[in-house]
Design a protein around this motif. Structure first.
Motif, PDB file in Angstrom:
ATOM      1  N   GLU A  94       0.840  -1.200   0.000  1.00  0.00           N
ATOM      2  CA  GLU A  94       0.000   0.000   0.000  1.00  0.00           C
ATOM      3  C   GLU A  94       0.875   1.250   0.000  1.00  0.00           C
ATOM      4  N   ALA A  95       1.950   1.205   0.788  1.00  0.00           N
ATOM      5  CA  ALA A  95       2.860   2.352   0.821  1.00  0.00           C
ATOM      6  C   ALA A  95       3.410   2.596  -0.579  1.00  0.00           C
ATOM      7  N   ALA A  96       3.832   1.530  -1.259  1.00  0.00           N
ATOM      8  CA  ALA A  96       4.388   1.675  -2.604  1.00  0.00           C
ATOM      9  C   ALA A  96       3.337   2.246  -3.550  1.00  0.00           C
ATOM     10  N   GLU A  97       2.100   1.800  -3.364  1.00  0.00           N
ATOM     11  CA  GLU A  97       1.036   2.251  -4.265  1.00  0.00           C
ATOM     12  C   GLU A  97       0.764   3.749  -4.085  1.00  0.00           C
ATOM     13  N   VAL A  98       0.718   4.195  -2.832  1.00  0.00           N
ATOM     14  CA  VAL A  98       0.501   5.630  -2.596  1.00  0.00           C
ATOM     15  C   VAL A  98       1.672   6.436  -3.145  1.00  0.00           C
ATOM     16  N   LEU A  99       2.871   5.848  -3.086  1.00  0.00           N
ATOM     17  CA  LEU A  99       4.044   6.562  -3.581  1.00  0.00           C
ATOM     18  C   LEU A  99       4.096   6.568  -5.107  1.00  0.00           C
ATOM     19  N   GLY A 100       3.079   6.014  -5.743  1.00  0.00           N
ATOM     20  CA  GLY A 100       2.980   6.125  -7.192  1.00  0.00           C
ATOM     21  C   GLY A 100       3.352   4.877  -7.966  1.00  0.00           C
ATOM     22  N   ALA A 101       3.608   3.752  -7.263  1.00  0.00           N
ATOM     23  CA  ALA A 101       4.047   2.548  -7.960  1.00  0.00           C
ATOM     24  C   ALA A 101       2.859   1.801  -8.562  1.00  0.00           C
ATOM     25  N   LYS A 102       2.910   1.587  -9.872  1.00  0.00           N
ATOM     26  CA  LYS A 102       1.891   0.792 -10.555  1.00  0.00           C
ATOM     27  C   LYS A 102       2.162  -0.688 -10.253  1.00  0.00           C
ATOM     28  N   PRO A 103       1.213  -1.583 -10.617  1.00  0.00           N
ATOM     29  CA  PRO A 103       1.375  -2.991 -10.225  1.00  0.00           C
ATOM     30  C   PRO A 103       2.742  -3.582 -10.570  1.00  0.00           C
ATOM     31  N   ARG A 139       9.901  -3.886  -7.511  1.00  0.00           N
ATOM     32  CA  ARG A 139      10.651  -3.091  -6.542  1.00  0.00           C
ATOM     33  C   ARG A 139      10.432  -3.527  -5.099  1.00  0.00           C
ATOM     34  N   VAL A 140       9.281  -4.161  -4.830  1.00  0.00           N
ATOM     35  CA  VAL A 140       8.977  -4.513  -3.439  1.00  0.00           C
ATOM     36  C   VAL A 140       8.819  -6.023  -3.250  1.00  0.00           C
ATOM     37  N   ALA A 172       5.653  -2.128 -11.020  1.00  0.00           N
ATOM     38  CA  ALA A 172       6.703  -1.546 -10.188  1.00  0.00           C
ATOM     39  C   ALA A 172       6.611  -2.089  -8.769  1.00  0.00           C
ATOM     40  N   ARG A 173       5.379  -2.281  -8.276  1.00  0.00           N
ATOM     41  CA  ARG A 173       5.234  -2.831  -6.925  1.00  0.00           C
ATOM     42  C   ARG A 173       5.840  -4.220  -6.864  1.00  0.00           C
TER      43      ARG A 173
END
Lengths: 371, 294
Positions: free
Chosen positions: B193-202, B208-209, B204-205
């Motif tokens: 969720e943090a990655a998503e709020v920071l602008g990461a699309k699926p 990167r995560v 990238a999530r």
């Protein structure tokens, strides 16, 4: 009036048949420090998640607007918000700098600019970039992690910052310090803060306005002083600070107030209660620090006065709480500053007959709780 | 008995540094007697002379190792490594999505993990035989395809590299799924969720995560598949036949029908060398990644 930054219009969210949020509406102005306050399970976190985009409102569940645009079906990464999570949610595999840079990378900020902005963001939350930048989050204390989470959100220069109980895991002293710091960041940067908490003192200290939530609804929305001085329902009166409650039947209505008669025949005048009919049973609330104790026959005129007997004196350091039992067995608490009264022989020792007195101006008529 | 126990405890309390050793003792003893000692024997055998009736004769030679320069054996070695690597990559590509899906399936998780483990209830031998029945000319696959009119002649599957690969992947896939699942299961959803709020699309999530945080599972799963795949002989024997022999078959033959224990021992140590090299290279490259990421 300027356009609100955030607007909820009759927003509802149902999880497995349970309404987590029930047709709530509110507007948040630009630059405001807006708190959503309530006990656990009241729907405050769901409200924040609806704003962040992790939850989508029900089909017929109203609309969420950000800067005028309906965003009901926009994913979080399309909303350009920033958020600080309760457990910080720092990426354990990335260094502090890389955590802070994450959002900038996702938004395609050029590398040279990125380094500068990461440094500035860490400076802003008062973490030395050279010292802490290369460390993994696991090597930081709770307070430091909190600051990294804040830097990671602020580096994006968002217009809205969401905070989900961000200080919950910190100790009291650090929490007080961070409260002031958050408030000053809000003032200085002009960012709208939407802050979820269950801590009423925290909300009163920091907020411009508070939405008190209870049972999936907004029970009251207003400035801290307004909510504290004029609680609308018994829930709000009890959840924000402490309250004494008086129940009685309306025997007179006058401009701006009512007079109610208690079951024991005593009359109590109160403010508010517009539209209440004669004979209706109403609940009144008065704050303990607005209640005074006098001798049985010394009550000043123009005050509400109820005969009582002192049951217990609770020593709380700077305050004394005196609990007095009324004729019908109900109880009222008077809070007073500890000015050394206990050193002198006083009128109100346990068992003493006395009167509790309080001004009609400090007594509010409460609205019944919605079903 | 009580006396003995008391004396033992007293002795331990006087030698605190030996406490850890004392609990290790049963397992360590077992490994020493049944693994390290025989391994030592085999190492010695691999340099001795062959006895044509089985066993070894005294002497010292490196000819058994030198035989691996022979293209015949080199080819087997290369084929084995290729199969094991292929099996690892295929298991990773197929197993990761399975592990990911299970980790996100809420109340069904335990049932799905159980289903992944279920094949172990049947012997590996039986399961491999079952694959013969699927793949032979009159097997289920061919008769079905012919019945549907998609093919007129049965497809020859047994004895092909594809059959061996299918058998290996089938056998080892759960060893890839389980460790990856366990590392994904531990992943804190608020990080996504943090990655998503920071602008990461699926995508990238994921890259990167999710993927970096599940690397321990990927490494463990890859080793658990690669190592036994490298030493497997049953699958290539049953599904590959004489043309698709792997080094495991070679070792087995040398100890049984060929009665060349020294050469069999040498082949075992060659496999072990490959495993050690691969593991070392893998861990080494992981360390470099970690440094580059910091």
């Amino acid at each position: 009036m300027a356009e609100p930054v955030v607007e909820f219009n009759n927003v509802s969210k149902t999880f497995a048949g349970q309404k987590a949020v029930r047709a709530i509406s509110f507007r948040i102005e630009k630059g405001e420090f807006f708190s959503i306050l309530g006990p656990s399970g009241c729907g405050k976190t769901t409200t924040l998640r609806l704003l962040a985009g992790f939850e989508v409102p029900d089909e017929d569940g109203g609309e969420v607007r950000i800067e005028g645009q309906v965003v009901n079906n926009r994913r979080p990464y399309e909303r350009r918000l920033a958020m600080v999570f309760q457990n910080y949610a720092l990426f354990p595999h990335l260094s502090v700098e890389r955590n802070v840079a994450f959002g900038l990378e996702q938004r395609g900020v050029p590398r040279a600019q990125m380094v500068e902005r990461v440094r500035a963001a860490l400076d802003m939350v008062r973490l030395d970039p050279a010292q802490y930048g290369p460390r993994p989050p696991a090597a930081l204390s709770g307070g430091q992690r909190q600051r990294v989470a804040l830097a990671r959100a602020l580096v994006l220069e968002p217009s809205i910052l969401l905070l989900d109980e961000p200080l919950g895991a910190l100790d009291l002293k650090l929490r007080k310090e961070m409260q002031l710091e958050l408030k000053s960041l809000n003032r200085r940067l002009g960012i709208t803060f939407v802050y979820v908490t269950h801590d009423q003192e925290e909300a009163l200290t920091m907020s411009d306005r508070i939405a008190v939530m209870d049972n999936a609804r907004v029970a009251q929305l207003g400035a801290p002083a307004e909510i504290y001085e004029r609680p609308r329902t018994a829930f709000v009166a009890r959840f924000i600070g402490e309250s004494n409650f008086v129940i009685g039947e309306v025997v007179a209505t006058e401009r701006g107030g009512v007079v109610v008669k208690r079951a024991d025949g005593n009359l109590v005048a109160a403010r508010g209660g517009e539209g209440r009919a004669m004979g209706e049973t109403v609940q009144l609330a008065v704050r303990p620090e607005r209640v005074e104790l006098t001798g049985p026959d010394q009550a000043p005129g123009g005050q509400n006065m109820l005969p009582a007997r002192i049951r217990q004196v609770v020593y709380r350091g700077e305050m004394l709480h005196v609990r007095a039992t009324l004729g019908d067995g109900s109880e009222m608490v008077a809070a007073m500053r500890n000015e050394g009264q206990l050193r002198r022989p006083v009128v109100w020792q346990e068992g003493t007959e006395c009167a509790v007195t309080f001004s009609p101006d400090d007594t509010r008529v409460l609205e019944p709780e919605p079903a | 008995m009580m006396e003995l126990r008391r004396a033992w405890l007293r002795w331990l309390s006087r030698h605190p540094s030996l406490r850890a050793w004392s609990v290790m003792f049963p397992g360590a003893w077992w490994l020493l007697v049944f693994f390290m000692v025989p391994l030592g024997f085999m190492f010695a055998y691999s340099f001795m002379e062959r006895n044509v009736y089985g066993g070894v004769e005294a002497g010292f030679t490196i000819e058994h190792y030198a035989r691996f320069a022979d293209p015949l054996y080199m080819k087997i070695l290369v084929r084995t490594v290729v199969y094991a690597l292929g099996c690892t990559v295929a298991s990773l590509l197929m197993g990761y999505p399975v592990a990911y899906a299970i980790s996100r399936s809420g109340p069904w998780k335990n049932l799905l993990v159980f289903l992944v483990i279920l094949p172990f209830w049947t012997s590996f031998l039986v399961r491999t035989f079952a694959m013969i029945f699927l793949m032979r000319d009159t097997g289920l696959i061919n008769t079905t395809l012919m019945g549907m009119g998609l093919i007129t002649e049965p497809i020859e599957m047994l004895g092909t590299p594809a059959a061996v690969m299918a058998g290996l992947v089938y056998g080892f896939l759960p060893f890839m799924v389980l460790p990856i699942y366990s590392s994904l299961e531990k992943l804190d959803p608020s990080l996504l969720e943090a990655a998503e709020v920071l602008g990461a699309k699926p995508a990238a999530r994921f890259f990167r995560v999710v993927l970096p945080l599940s690397m321990p599972g990927v490494v463990a799963g890859s080793l658990l598949v690669f190592i036994p795949a490298l030493g497997s002989f049953l699958t290539s024997d049953l599904l590959g036949g004489a043309k698709e022999i792997m080094i495991g078959n070679l070792v087995q033959n040398q100890f049984t029908s060929a009665r060349n224990w020294p050469f069999g021992s040498a082949a075992s140590f060659v496999v072990m060398g490959v495993v050690l090299l691969a593991v070392f290279a893998y861990l080494r490259s992981r360390d470099d990644d970690a440094l580059a990421g910091a």
